[in-house]
Design a protein around this motif. Structure first.
Motif, PDB file in Angstrom:
ATOM      1  N   GLU A 314       0.826  -1.198   0.000  1.00 55.62           N
ATOM      2  CA  GLU A 314       0.000   0.000   0.000  1.00 55.62           C
ATOM      3  C   GLU A 314       0.864   1.254   0.000  1.00 55.62           C
ATOM      4  O   GLU A 314       2.016   1.241   0.454  1.00 55.62           O
ATOM      5  N   VAL A 315       0.301   2.322  -0.547  1.00 54.48           N
ATOM      6  CA  VAL A 315       0.958   3.630  -0.580  1.00 54.48           C
ATOM      7  C   VAL A 315       0.100   4.598   0.199  1.00 54.48           C
ATOM      8  O   VAL A 315      -1.127   4.628   0.032  1.00 54.48           O
ATOM      9  N   LEU A 316       0.763   5.399   1.040  1.00 56.66           N
ATOM     10  CA  LEU A 316       0.067   6.427   1.802  1.00 56.66           C
ATOM     11  C   LEU A 316       0.776   7.760   1.594  1.00 56.66           C
ATOM     12  O   LEU A 316       1.979   7.803   1.300  1.00 56.66           O
ATOM     13  N   LEU A 317       0.018   8.825   1.777  1.00 53.35           N
ATOM     14  CA  LEU A 317       0.576  10.169   1.629  1.00 53.35           C
ATOM     15  C   LEU A 317       0.269  10.972   2.875  1.00 53.35           C
ATOM     16  O   LEU A 317      -0.881  11.004   3.333  1.00 53.35           O
ATOM     17  N   GLN A 318       1.307  11.604   3.410  1.00 54.10           N
ATOM     18  CA  GLN A 318       1.088  12.578   4.479  1.00 54.10           C
ATOM     19  C   GLN A 318       1.604  13.923   3.978  1.00 54.10           C
ATOM     20  O   GLN A 318       2.815  14.106   3.788  1.00 54.10           O
ATOM     21  N   THR A 319       0.702  14.839   3.733  1.00 52.19           N
ATOM     22  CA  THR A 319       1.117  16.156   3.263  1.00 52.19           C
ATOM     23  C   THR A 319       1.669  16.963   4.439  1.00 52.19           C
ATOM     24  O   THR A 319       1.478  16.594   5.608  1.00 52.19           O
ATOM     25  N   GLN A 320       2.299  18.074   4.102  1.00 58.80           N
ATOM     26  CA  GLN A 320       2.824  18.946   5.166  1.00 58.80           C
ATOM     27  C   GLN A 320       1.682  19.438   6.052  1.00 58.80           C
ATOM     28  O   GLN A 320       1.806  19.477   7.278  1.00 58.80           O
ATOM     29  N   GLN A 321       0.545  19.768   5.417  1.00 68.79           N
ATOM     30  CA  GLN A 321      -0.613  20.244   6.194  1.00 68.79           C
ATOM     31  C   GLN A 321      -1.126  19.163   7.147  1.00 68.79           C
ATOM     32  O   GLN A 321      -1.415  19.433   8.312  1.00 68.79           O
ATOM     33  N   MET A 322      -1.200  17.924   6.647  1.00 64.80           N
ATOM     34  CA  MET A 322      -1.607  16.816   7.529  1.00 64.80           C
ATOM     35  C   MET A 322      -0.658  16.697   8.713  1.00 64.80           C
ATOM     36  O   MET A 322      -1.080  16.504   9.859  1.00 64.80           O
ATOM     37  N   ARG A 323       0.632  16.801   8.410  1.00 67.15           N
ATOM     38  CA  ARG A 323       1.632  16.639   9.466  1.00 67.15           C
ATOM     39  C   ARG A 323       1.467  17.744  10.501  1.00 67.15           C
ATOM     40  O   ARG A 323       1.496  17.491  11.703  1.00 67.15           O
ATOM     41  N   GLU A 324       1.279  18.968  10.010  1.00 66.23           N
ATOM     42  CA  GLU A 324       1.141  20.102  10.941  1.00 66.23           C
ATOM     43  C   GLU A 324      -0.125  19.976  11.781  1.00 66.23           C
ATOM     44  O   GLU A 324      -0.181  20.455  12.916  1.00 66.23           O
ATOM     45  N   GLN A 325      -1.141  19.351  11.220  1.00 68.94           N
ATOM     46  CA  GLN A 325      -2.402  19.220  11.958  1.00 68.94           C
ATOM     47  C   GLN A 325      -2.531  17.870  12.663  1.00 68.94           C
ATOM     48  O   GLN A 325      -3.618  17.519  13.139  1.00 68.94           O
ATOM     49  N   GLY A 326      -1.441  17.137  12.687  1.00 67.51           N
ATOM     50  CA  GLY A 326      -1.426  15.888  13.432  1.00 67.51           C
ATOM     51  C   GLY A 326      -2.270  14.779  12.815  1.00 67.51           C
ATOM     52  O   GLY A 326      -2.684  13.844  13.508  1.00 67.51           O
ATOM     53  N   ALA A 328      -2.902  11.540  10.375  1.00 67.56           N
ATOM     54  CA  ALA A 328      -2.137  10.394   9.875  1.00 67.56           C
ATOM     55  C   ALA A 328      -2.107  10.412   8.352  1.00 67.56           C
ATOM     56  O   ALA A 328      -2.910  11.083   7.703  1.00 67.56           O
ATOM     57  N   ALA A 329      -1.169   9.659   7.804  1.00 71.28           N
ATOM     58  CA  ALA A 329      -1.062   9.523   6.351  1.00 71.28           C
ATOM     59  C   ALA A 329      -2.322   8.863   5.800  1.00 71.28           C
ATOM     60  O   ALA A 329      -2.918   7.990   6.448  1.00 71.28           O
ATOM     61  N   ALA A 330      -2.725   9.280   4.615  1.00 74.29           N
ATOM     62  CA  ALA A 330      -3.925   8.738   3.963  1.00 74.29           C
ATOM     63  C   ALA A 330      -3.531   7.756   2.865  1.00 74.29           C
ATOM     64  O   ALA A 330      -2.594   8.007   2.108  1.00 74.29           O
ATOM     65  N   GLN A 331      -4.282   6.662   2.792  1.00 74.77           N
ATOM     66  CA  GLN A 331      -3.956   5.676   1.765  1.00 74.77           C
ATOM     67  C   GLN A 331      -4.319   6.205   0.372  1.00 74.77           C
ATOM     68  O   GLN A 331      -5.426   6.717   0.165  1.00 74.77           O
ATOM     69  N   LEU A 332      -3.371   6.046  -0.563  1.00 74.21           N
ATOM     70  CA  LEU A 332      -3.632   6.417  -1.957  1.00 74.21           C
ATOM     71  C   LEU A 332      -4.048   5.211  -2.785  1.00 74.21           C
ATOM     72  O   LEU A 332      -4.895   5.322  -3.667  1.00 74.21           O
ATOM     73  N   SER A 333      -3.425   4.072  -2.512  1.00 77.60           N
ATOM     74  CA  SER A 333      -3.790   2.869  -3.276  1.00 77.60           C
ATOM     75  C   SER A 333      -3.217   1.656  -2.587  1.00 77.60           C
ATOM     76  O   SER A 333      -2.367   1.764  -1.695  1.00 77.60           O
ATOM     77  N   ASN A 334      -3.680   0.487  -2.986  1.00 75.49           N
ATOM     78  CA  ASN A 334      -3.045  -0.748  -2.547  1.00 75.49           C
ATOM     79  C   ASN A 334      -2.991  -1.715  -3.719  1.00 75.49           C
ATOM     80  O   ASN A 334      -3.720  -1.577  -4.707  1.00 75.49           O
ATOM     81  N   SER A 335      -2.065  -2.643  -3.611  1.00 77.48           N
ATOM     82  CA  SER A 335      -1.856  -3.579  -4.709  1.00 77.48           C
ATOM     83  C   SER A 335      -1.249  -4.852  -4.136  1.00 77.48           C
ATOM     84  O   SER A 335      -1.297  -5.074  -2.912  1.00 77.48           O
ATOM     85  N   ASN A 336      -0.701  -5.686  -4.992  1.00 74.92           N
ATOM     86  CA  ASN A 336      -0.128  -6.941  -4.521  1.00 74.92           C
ATOM     87  C   ASN A 336       0.928  -7.394  -5.526  1.00 74.92           C
ATOM     88  O   ASN A 336       0.735  -7.279  -6.739  1.00 74.92           O
ATOM     89  N   ILE A 391      -6.672  13.956  -7.325  1.00 74.22           N
ATOM     90  CA  ILE A 391      -7.096  13.017  -6.288  1.00 74.22           C
ATOM     91  C   ILE A 391      -7.433  13.823  -5.041  1.00 74.22           C
ATOM     92  O   ILE A 391      -6.649  14.679  -4.625  1.00 74.22           O
ATOM     93  N   SER A 392      -8.583  13.532  -4.450  1.00 69.81           N
ATOM     94  CA  SER A 392      -8.985  14.241  -3.235  1.00 69.81           C
ATOM     95  C   SER A 392      -8.506  13.486  -2.006  1.00 69.81           C
ATOM     96  O   SER A 392      -8.719  12.272  -1.897  1.00 69.81           O
ATOM     97  N   LEU A 393      -7.885  14.209  -1.102  1.00 64.92           N
ATOM     98  CA  LEU A 393      -7.401  13.611   0.143  1.00 64.92           C
ATOM     99  C   LEU A 393      -8.448  13.845   1.232  1.00 64.92           C
ATOM    100  O   LEU A 393      -9.294  14.743   1.119  1.00 64.92           O
ATOM    101  N   PRO A 394      -8.403  13.036   2.309  1.00 68.60           N
ATOM    102  CA  PRO A 394      -9.438  13.120   3.356  1.00 68.60           C
ATOM    103  C   PRO A 394      -9.545  14.514   3.979  1.00 68.60           C
ATOM    104  O   PRO A 394     -10.623  14.912   4.426  1.00 68.60           O
ATOM    105  N   ASN A 395      -8.470  15.269   4.001  1.00 65.71           N
ATOM    106  CA  ASN A 395      -8.521  16.597   4.634  1.00 65.71           C
ATOM    107  C   ASN A 395      -8.922  17.689   3.649  1.00 65.71           C
ATOM    108  O   ASN A 395      -8.820  18.879   3.959  1.00 65.71           O
ATOM    109  N   GLY A 396      -9.336  17.307   2.466  1.00 59.69           N
ATOM    110  CA  GLY A 396      -9.796  18.294   1.491  1.00 59.69           C
ATOM    111  C   GLY A 396      -8.726  18.747   0.509  1.00 59.69           C
ATOM    112  O   GLY A 396      -9.042  19.372  -0.513  1.00 59.69           O
ATOM    113  N   GLU A 397      -7.470  18.434   0.787  1.00 59.42           N
ATOM    114  CA  GLU A 397      -6.414  18.778  -0.184  1.00 59.42           C
ATOM    115  C   GLU A 397      -6.565  17.908  -1.433  1.00 59.42           C
ATOM    116  O   GLU A 397      -7.167  16.834  -1.395  1.00 59.42           O
ATOM    117  N   GLN A 398      -5.957  18.381  -2.522  1.00 54.33           N
ATOM    118  CA  GLN A 398      -5.974  17.618  -3.768  1.00 54.33           C
ATOM    119  C   GLN A 398      -4.547  17.453  -4.293  1.00 54.33           C
ATOM    120  O   GLN A 398      -3.676  18.264  -4.018  1.00 54.33           O
TER     121      GLN A 398
END
Lengths: 436, 436
Positions: A314-326, A328-336, A391-398
């Protein structure tokens, strides 16, 4: 199917209690290797084995093991694992068996080994070995087709793809271990409608979700490794993020392939999960009926019966804004990794069929491991359909591509139904702004 | 134009009398470096400097020099020159000056150094350094155009060629020093009219006449090397034969570039001729008026004034039959590095513009150095017009591509009118039959 041994038994429990937690990456059935030292110290790096939330310091284990296992432990005391990796599967297996027995509940070695444990939270890692040559493969037909359709809409999958395990040489110098930070690269790009190219900071910075493969025992120049011997040369596996600059790649890659679009940074997870630890997660390797069967040097009963590896990714993304607001990283995709169009044994056999020599510590990237569904894309280039759909992230960023301050995290693990879970840990690294 | 110093003076003569011969490759103005030991011995390899037909054993030179030159000599006593190469141009120049003075006629050091000489006929060489990463460029526009017309008749020179110093990563593990022999590679090939590919011994085996470039001082990841600083990072030059399997290449190279067609063997000449030794042979670097001017990061007054290097190059072939009949190698073509479309400084600046780090001992191939005339082709693929026209050798044999037992020899030297001659020695290696 592969022959398992007592080290794979799902009932084994360790006297290191954190190794018995259901969600640990590092139960006693795993026993992966890394090079580490105490965080912030000037100690020499040396080999260690993960057990629960601890590292067993192999340079501190002295006199506990005998025979082949002692040979292995002595080799692991060096700053890189290249020598240990060169010793071959008899030594690797002997050490694994000795470690498995000594770390089990009730083992007589508990007293001697307890003082050799260091908490993982207190250590830092280096590359586990000196990587002589790095080869990147291109083994996901789903990735190849999607990328191909962006670069060559009329001709997405080239005629050689289903015959040749396509690969190319990458750059070793810029490979570093999880925690790597790197500046957004600059490079030549040219917009389709521009008269001439210009030098710019990359605008289409991307990650690639890959499995990394470490070669153990090498082969001599001129001596190909046969398909069914390949496993004897594979030491183990890690997670691998092969950062990519898509706009630089588009302008530079013809006719000799990607170069500056790839060699500014590549990041590995610190732990090498051994080939032996992964044996229970081998799967049948199948081709679609309409696909050509591999040429004889890439085909065998063993490869068909157990060539595939069921590694969940799986791949996750934690933006700077997410990090500053505490957040967690959001999943972008998963595979195998099981979706790979070529097995690792086929990669080894193909790489050496011309006599090319592999050396202990050489490294393969699997190529981006995208699954069949769009949502299983292993890169932003795929997920954003070439940058056309944000791609829309859970915190509203794209995101279409990566921005400065973005941390990309990759995780992987193996788990059979009702069975033990073998994890890879993670690889995380962060994009810094371009050089001003 | 470059600032010369006393080591370049054409009147200098050495107390090593063979260094004063008109046809030596190694006059006192050259002083190239290699790693060597006595032939057939189990001595450790160590650094040496060529002077006439002798090698000055730098591990044996102790207490003769002081200051920076002594630091350099001590580094050269190691089995590889990587550490010496990492020390930078102040140390390199200090050692060169000290060696030049100590090897001159009348030098007080003659007594101390005479016992440090070993005849070149009595030594064997290893690679001069551990090559971490090898990058192959593609800097001859004449080669690129001729090759392009064979692979893409409608589109021989791609639109990026005159903007981007095209390069790609090669394989370090299979690089060896002159004298290398290797088996004819096997690989997948597909005839245009065949339904599917097959595994065969290469039928279109070729050489490539290249100049090799060794990086001395490295750069940190994220810190590009500016064009006018590039020379501070270049330790020196050699001859380089980048063996190529044209039929394997044609089938595998899309979309990620050459792979197995190139990585089965590559051969370097043993001596590294230093950047400083070559300063008198720098030339103005010109572009045709109709060609685009390089982007600013690839353009400078210094690069225009002295970026080109006048190195005369030639390729010779000695077939097995010639060898058996005592016939010398026959010249196939000659060319000159001055034809290169990009300078070495441009290669360094481009390679690092994205932040890619170079390490001491890293290696660049220049790409095949073909001249403007058909007869100056640096590969058989060019000389035989894609295998369509056989080349006649003096003994009546013919070649389109290489046959088993063929030895390819490359030589190079610099000479200004009426001036001293600086030679590179030679790189020679031989094709063995494919694995049976």
């Amino acid at each position: 199917m592969p022959v398992l041994n007592e080290t794979h038994h799902s009932d084994l429990r360790s006297w290191v209690s954190s190794a018995n937690d259901a969600d640990t990456d590092f139960p006693i059935q795993n026993l992966p290797f890394a090079a580490f030292r105490r965080k912030g110290s000037d100690e020499a790096f040396r080999g260690g084995v993960a057990i629960g939330d601890q590292v067993l310091d192999l340079a501190a284990v002295d006199g506990v093991f005998s025979g082949d296992a002692a040979v292995g432990v002595a080799a692991c005391a060096q700053p890189t694992l290249n020598h240990f990796m060169s010793l071959g599967s008899t030594i690797w297996s002997a050490l694994r068996l000795a470690l498995s027995r000594a770390l089990r509940e009730g083992a007589a070695e508990q007293g001697a080994l307890e003082s050799c444990l260091v908490a993982q939270s207190d250590v830092e890692y280096s590359l586990p070995c000196n990587i002589g040559d790095y080869t990147d493969f291109y083994t996901s037909v789903f990735h190849a087709t999607r990328i191909g359709s962006l670069f060559r809409p009329d001709n997405p999958l080239l005629p050689n793809y289903k015959w040749v395990p396509i690969g190319y040489h990458g750059r070793s110098s810029s490979i570093d271990v999880s925690g790597q930070t790197f500046r957004r690269p600059q490079g030549q790009t040219k917009a389709p409608d521009a008269e001439s190219p210009s030098l710019n900071a990359c605008q289409r910075l991307d990650y690639e979700l890959e499995v990394g493969i470490y070669i153990g025992k090498g082969n001599e120049l001129g001596e190909p490794v046969a398909l069914d011997e390949a496993d004897q040369h594979v030491f183990g596996y890690c997670l691998f993020n092969d950062w990519s600059a898509r706009d630089i790649q588009a302008w530079e890659y013809q006719p000799l392939g990607p170069f500056l679009a790839k060699n500014f940074a590549s990041t590995v997870s610190p732990w090498i999960v051994t080939n032996e630890a992964l044996l229970p997660y081998r799967r049948e390797f199948k081709r679609d009926a309409q696909d050509p069967q591999p040429l004889p040097y890439l085909a065998s009963a063993k490869n068909s019966e157990e060539g595939a590896l069921d590694i969940k990714l799986e791949v996750l993304l934690q933006t700077q804004q997410m990090r500053e607001q505490g957040e967690a990283a959001a999943q972008l995709s998963n595979s195998n990794f099981v979706y790979s169009y070529w097995t690792v044994a086929q990669m080894v056999a193909h790489h050496t069929v011309n006599g090319c020599n592999l050396r202990p510590g050489d490294f393969f990237g699997s190529g981006t491991q995208s699954g069949p569904e769009h949502e299983q894309g292993g890169s932003l280039l795929e997920l954003s359909r070439g940058g056309k759909e944000a791609i829309s992230l859970p915190n509203g960023e794209q995101r279409t591509f990566l921005e400065d301050g973005d941390t990309v995290v990759m995780r992987g693990y193996c788990q059979q139904q009702g069975s033990v879970r073998i994890g890879f840990g993670e690889v995380a690294s962060t994009v810094l702004p371009a050089k001003g």
